[in-house]
Design a protein around this motif. Structure first.
Motif, PDB file in Angstrom:
ATOM      1  N   MET A  58     -55.289  20.472 -38.363  1.00 38.58           N
ATOM      2  CA  MET A  58     -54.879  21.872 -38.274  1.00 38.58           C
ATOM      3  C   MET A  58     -53.395  22.006 -37.941  1.00 38.58           C
ATOM      4  SD  MET A  58     -56.326  24.845 -35.689  1.00 38.58           S
ATOM      5  CE  MET A  58     -55.430  24.216 -34.243  1.00 38.58           C
ATOM      6  N   MET A  59     -52.925  21.201 -36.990  1.00 35.47           N
ATOM      7  CA  MET A  59     -51.524  21.294 -36.571  1.00 35.47           C
ATOM      8  C   MET A  59     -50.576  20.877 -37.695  1.00 35.47           C
ATOM      9  SD  MET A  59     -51.739  22.567 -33.649  1.00 35.47           S
ATOM     10  CE  MET A  59     -49.978  22.525 -33.363  1.00 35.47           C
ATOM     11  N   ILE A  60     -50.952  19.845 -38.435  1.00 38.64           N
ATOM     12  CA  ILE A  60     -50.101  19.389 -39.543  1.00 38.64           C
ATOM     13  C   ILE A  60     -50.077  20.433 -40.658  1.00 38.64           C
ATOM     14  CG2 ILE A  60     -50.005  17.686 -41.426  1.00 38.64           C
ATOM     15  CD1 ILE A  60     -50.422  15.529 -39.333  1.00 38.64           C
ATOM     16  N   GLU A  61     -51.194  21.085 -40.909  1.00 44.50           N
ATOM     17  CA  GLU A  61     -51.225  22.185 -41.878  1.00 44.50           C
ATOM     18  C   GLU A  61     -50.262  23.300 -41.459  1.00 44.50           C
ATOM     19  OE1 GLU A  61     -55.119  23.766 -42.532  1.00 44.50           O
ATOM     20  OE2 GLU A  61     -55.915  21.876 -43.307  1.00 44.50           O
ATOM     21  N   GLN A  62     -50.268  23.620 -40.167  1.00 45.35           N
ATOM     22  CA  GLN A  62     -49.398  24.688 -39.654  1.00 45.35           C
ATOM     23  C   GLN A  62     -47.921  24.310 -39.765  1.00 45.35           C
ATOM     24  OE1 GLN A  62     -50.672  25.713 -35.673  1.00 45.35           O
ATOM     25  NE2 GLN A  62     -52.579  26.644 -36.365  1.00 45.35           N
ATOM     26  N   ILE A  63     -47.615  23.062 -39.451  1.00 46.55           N
ATOM     27  CA  ILE A  63     -46.224  22.590 -39.551  1.00 46.55           C
ATOM     28  C   ILE A  63     -45.748  22.642 -41.001  1.00 46.55           C
ATOM     29  CG2 ILE A  63     -44.741  20.542 -39.331  1.00 46.55           C
ATOM     30  CD1 ILE A  63     -46.445  19.818 -36.819  1.00 46.55           C
ATOM     31  N   ASN A  64     -46.595  22.190 -41.915  1.00 44.82           N
ATOM     32  CA  ASN A  64     -46.238  22.212 -43.342  1.00 44.82           C
ATOM     33  C   ASN A  64     -46.083  23.643 -43.859  1.00 44.82           C
ATOM     34  OD1 ASN A  64     -46.150  19.434 -43.545  1.00 44.82           O
ATOM     35  ND2 ASN A  64     -48.242  19.244 -44.319  1.00 44.82           N
ATOM     36  N   ALA A  65     -46.952  24.538 -43.401  1.00 44.04           N
ATOM     37  CA  ALA A  65     -46.877  25.942 -43.833  1.00 44.04           C
ATOM     38  C   ALA A  65     -45.575  26.588 -43.376  1.00 44.04           C
ATOM     39  CB  ALA A  65     -48.070  26.721 -43.287  1.00 44.04           C
ATOM     40  N   ALA A  66     -45.018  26.063 -42.271  1.00 45.18           N
ATOM     41  CA  ALA A  66     -43.760  26.591 -41.738  1.00 45.18           C
ATOM     42  C   ALA A  66     -42.541  25.881 -42.327  1.00 45.18           C
ATOM     43  CB  ALA A  66     -43.750  26.476 -40.220  1.00 45.18           C
ATOM     44  N   GLY A  67     -42.758  25.000 -43.338  1.00 43.07           N
ATOM     45  CA  GLY A  67     -41.644  24.334 -43.990  1.00 43.07           C
ATOM     46  C   GLY A  67     -41.479  22.872 -43.652  1.00 43.07           C
ATOM     47  N   GLY A  68     -42.414  22.327 -42.870  1.00 41.98           N
ATOM     48  CA  GLY A  68     -42.330  20.915 -42.513  1.00 41.98           C
ATOM     49  C   GLY A  68     -41.300  20.649 -41.437  1.00 41.98           C
ATOM     50  N   ILE A  69     -40.803  19.431 -41.408  1.00 41.00           N
ATOM     51  CA  ILE A  69     -39.792  19.029 -40.420  1.00 41.00           C
ATOM     52  C   ILE A  69     -38.544  18.574 -41.164  1.00 41.00           C
ATOM     53  CG2 ILE A  69     -39.233  17.466 -38.515  1.00 41.00           C
ATOM     54  CD1 ILE A  69     -42.222  17.289 -37.920  1.00 41.00           C
ATOM     55  N   ASP A  70     -37.460  19.277 -40.950  1.00 43.24           N
ATOM     56  CA  ASP A  70     -36.198  18.983 -41.646  1.00 43.24           C
ATOM     57  C   ASP A  70     -36.404  18.922 -43.160  1.00 43.24           C
ATOM     58  OD1 ASP A  70     -35.011  18.778 -39.136  1.00 43.24           O
ATOM     59  OD2 ASP A  70     -35.250  16.608 -39.045  1.00 43.24           O
ATOM     60  N   HIS A  72     -39.076  17.975 -44.710  1.00 39.65           N
ATOM     61  CA  HIS A  72     -40.079  16.971 -45.084  1.00 39.65           C
ATOM     62  C   HIS A  72     -41.478  17.487 -44.757  1.00 39.65           C
ATOM     63  CE1 HIS A  72     -37.200  13.569 -45.649  1.00 39.65           C
ATOM     64  NE2 HIS A  72     -36.483  14.270 -44.782  1.00 39.65           N
ATOM     65  N   MET A  73     -42.397  17.380 -45.696  1.00 42.01           N
ATOM     66  CA  MET A  73     -43.790  17.685 -45.432  1.00 42.01           C
ATOM     67  C   MET A  73     -44.429  16.511 -44.681  1.00 42.01           C
ATOM     68  SD  MET A  73     -44.456  20.733 -46.668  1.00 42.01           S
ATOM     69  CE  MET A  73     -42.808  21.167 -46.087  1.00 42.01           C
ATOM     70  N   LEU A  74     -45.478  16.804 -43.925  1.00 44.61           N
ATOM     71  CA  LEU A  74     -46.228  15.761 -43.229  1.00 44.61           C
ATOM     72  C   LEU A  74     -47.542  15.501 -43.952  1.00 44.61           C
ATOM     73  CD1 LEU A  74     -45.837  16.828 -39.472  1.00 44.61           C
ATOM     74  CD2 LEU A  74     -44.298  15.429 -40.866  1.00 44.61           C
ATOM     75  N   GLU A  75     -47.949  14.245 -43.996  1.00 48.48           N
ATOM     76  CA  GLU A  75     -49.239  13.879 -44.578  1.00 48.48           C
ATOM     77  C   GLU A  75     -50.042  13.123 -43.527  1.00 48.48           C
ATOM     78  OE1 GLU A  75     -51.189  10.952 -48.007  1.00 48.48           O
ATOM     79  OE2 GLU A  75     -49.019  11.259 -47.959  1.00 48.48           O
ATOM     80  N   ALA A  76     -51.221  13.631 -43.221  1.00 47.87           N
ATOM     81  CA  ALA A  76     -52.089  12.977 -42.248  1.00 47.87           C
ATOM     82  C   ALA A  76     -52.970  11.939 -42.940  1.00 47.87           C
ATOM     83  CB  ALA A  76     -52.959  14.007 -41.546  1.00 47.87           C
ATOM     84  N   ILE A  77     -52.931  10.709 -42.441  1.00 48.48           N
ATOM     85  CA  ILE A  77     -53.813   9.646 -42.940  1.00 48.48           C
ATOM     86  C   ILE A  77     -54.651   9.193 -41.747  1.00 48.48           C
ATOM     87  CG2 ILE A  77     -53.955   7.373 -44.010  1.00 48.48           C
ATOM     88  CD1 ILE A  77     -51.163   7.900 -45.191  1.00 48.48           C
ATOM     89  N   ILE A  78     -55.920   9.562 -41.763  1.00 53.53           N
ATOM     90  CA  ILE A  78     -56.761   9.397 -40.576  1.00 53.53           C
ATOM     91  C   ILE A  78     -57.938   8.468 -40.862  1.00 53.53           C
ATOM     92  CG2 ILE A  78     -58.216  10.610 -38.896  1.00 53.53           C
ATOM     93  CD1 ILE A  78     -56.461  13.088 -39.365  1.00 53.53           C
ATOM     94  N   TYR A  79     -58.183   7.549 -39.924  1.00 52.52           N
ATOM     95  CA  TYR A  79     -59.328   6.636 -40.010  1.00 52.52           C
ATOM     96  C   TYR A  79     -60.240   6.831 -38.802  1.00 52.52           C
ATOM     97  CZ  TYR A  79     -56.745   4.189 -43.685  1.00 52.52           C
ATOM     98  OH  TYR A  79     -56.070   3.883 -44.848  1.00 52.52           O
ATOM     99  N   ASP A  80     -61.525   6.619 -39.029  1.00 50.96           N
ATOM    100  CA  ASP A  80     -62.548   6.761 -37.994  1.00 50.96           C
ATOM    101  C   ASP A  80     -62.854   5.393 -37.387  1.00 50.96           C
ATOM    102  OD1 ASP A  80     -64.732   7.365 -36.420  1.00 50.96           O
ATOM    103  OD2 ASP A  80     -66.086   7.818 -38.088  1.00 50.96           O
ATOM    104  N   SER A  81     -62.610   5.258 -36.085  1.00 53.08           N
ATOM    105  CA  SER A  81     -62.901   3.981 -35.415  1.00 53.08           C
ATOM    106  C   SER A  81     -64.354   3.895 -34.958  1.00 53.08           C
ATOM    107  CB  SER A  81     -61.994   3.809 -34.187  1.00 53.08           C
ATOM    108  OG  SER A  81     -62.402   4.692 -33.155  1.00 53.08           O
TER     109      SER A  81
END
Length: 338
Positions: A58-70, A72-81
């Motif tokens: 959710m947070m990464i979606e919000q950051i990207n919707a606001a234009g990313g960082i400098d 740059h868009m963020l991409e979440a790559i998540i694994y389940d331990s």
């Protein structure tokens, strides 16, 4: 001859277009900042990892919707331990060597975090853990951080409350893993500073379904209170067994069970139990002039709107981790060391 020239011209145009598209795709791929996540999204510790994964997404979606960082868009790559240290190691190796992530958030538990610390240190990739064990960041490790309140702080909070109630003698029962051992060490080391004596220390396995024997021993030592240190479902078993044994002294738990899931598992045995936690679970009770209240209210509203479920302190650890990382990335040009 003219047709051949036109055909060649068309080929040249097509090649130019393809090269432009490839270059654009490459530039777009290069502009994305990949952020890794390792959470106990399923399994026995899913009450920790599921809200953490959802919050990070959710947070990464919000950051990207606001234009990313400098830019740059963020991409979440998540694994389940699944709460398994071996699976956490497999996940971190994928993130470091296959996905080439800029930083990693998680894991959810102390054992899974400690299992991967050496890997991120060798690779020199920042890690922001969502687990509590003090050993994660002590001694200081330049590439390793965490957002969960340390068990050093949590134990001090419990003991301060006990001290105010005049509790002098306690029995402790801790889960037999890295989180439990870390909590036990803090409970033992800090006791004298608060005028408290640990009269008996017992332990239980993470998968144990009965702790009657341990609690019977603790009861016979006549403590003024009992402290259980672990994560679900074990602490709920301890609460139920304590009620069945008619142990009528205060029972304290750790911040490892600070979520509605513990109440669900322990049922009416959870009534009267005390534990340390952050403010997220009592947002509505905070005074309006509390500096954290607007932030907590927004997170709570956003999370409920997206997932139709309540927030937890564990999701809050991921919320803090993503925000800390976003501030750290800003102006870094994707340089891990910066």
């Amino acid at each position: 001859m003219q047709r051949k020239i036109r055909a060649n011209s068309m080929k040249a145009v097509l090649v130019t277009i393809i090269l432009c598209l490839v270059s654009t795709s490459w530039a777009m791929a290069e502009s994305v900042y990949k952020i890794g996540g390792i959470f106990s999204s399923t399994g026995r510790a899913s009450f920790l990892g599921d809200p953490e994964q959802k919050t990070m997404e959710m947070m990464i979606e919000q950051i990207n919707a606001a234009g990313g960082i400098d830019g740059h868009m963020l991409e979440a790559i998540i694994y389940d331990s699944e709460g398994d240290p071996a699976k956490a190691v497999s996940a971190v190796n994928k993130l470091l060597h296959k996905d080439n992530v800029l930083a990693i958030i998680g894991p959810s538990t102390t054992p899974t975090t400690l299992a991967i610390v050496n890997f991120v240190e060798r690779a020199q990739v920042p890690l922001i853990s969502c687990a509590a064990g003090v050993a994660i960041t002590s001694p200081v490790k330049p590439w390793v951080f965490k957002t969960a309140q340390s068990d050093l702080l949590a134990v001090a909070a419990v003991y301060k409350q006990m001290q105010a109630r005049g509790i002098k003698k306690i029995g402790i029962i801790t889960v037999a893993n890295a989180f439990g051992e870390s909590g036990k060490n803090q409970l033992m080391e800090q006791a004298s500073a608060f005028g408290i004596e640990v009269v008996l220390a017992e332990s239980f396995g993470a998968k144990d379904t009965d702790t009657t024997a341990q609690l019977t021993k603790i009861k016979s030592a006549s403590p003024d209170a009992i402290v259980c240190w672990g994560t679900n479902p074990g602490p709920a078993v301890v609460a139920k067994n304590a009620k069945q044994l008619k142990i009528d002294i205060p029972l304290y738990q750790s911040h490892g069970v600070a979520s509605p899931k513990f109440i669900e598992l322990a049922g009416d045995a959870s009534e009267g139990i005390m534990l340390p936690t952050g403010k997220i679970l009592v947002t509505a009770l905070l005074p309006d002039d509390d500096a954290q209240k607007p932030i907590l209210e927004k997170y709570e509203a956003d999370y409920k709107a997206k997932y139709n479920s309540n927030v937890s302190g564990f999701g809050g650890y991921a919320y803090d981790a993503v925000n800390l990382l976003a501030k750290a990335i800003k102006g870094s040009d994707g340089d891990k060391e910066k």
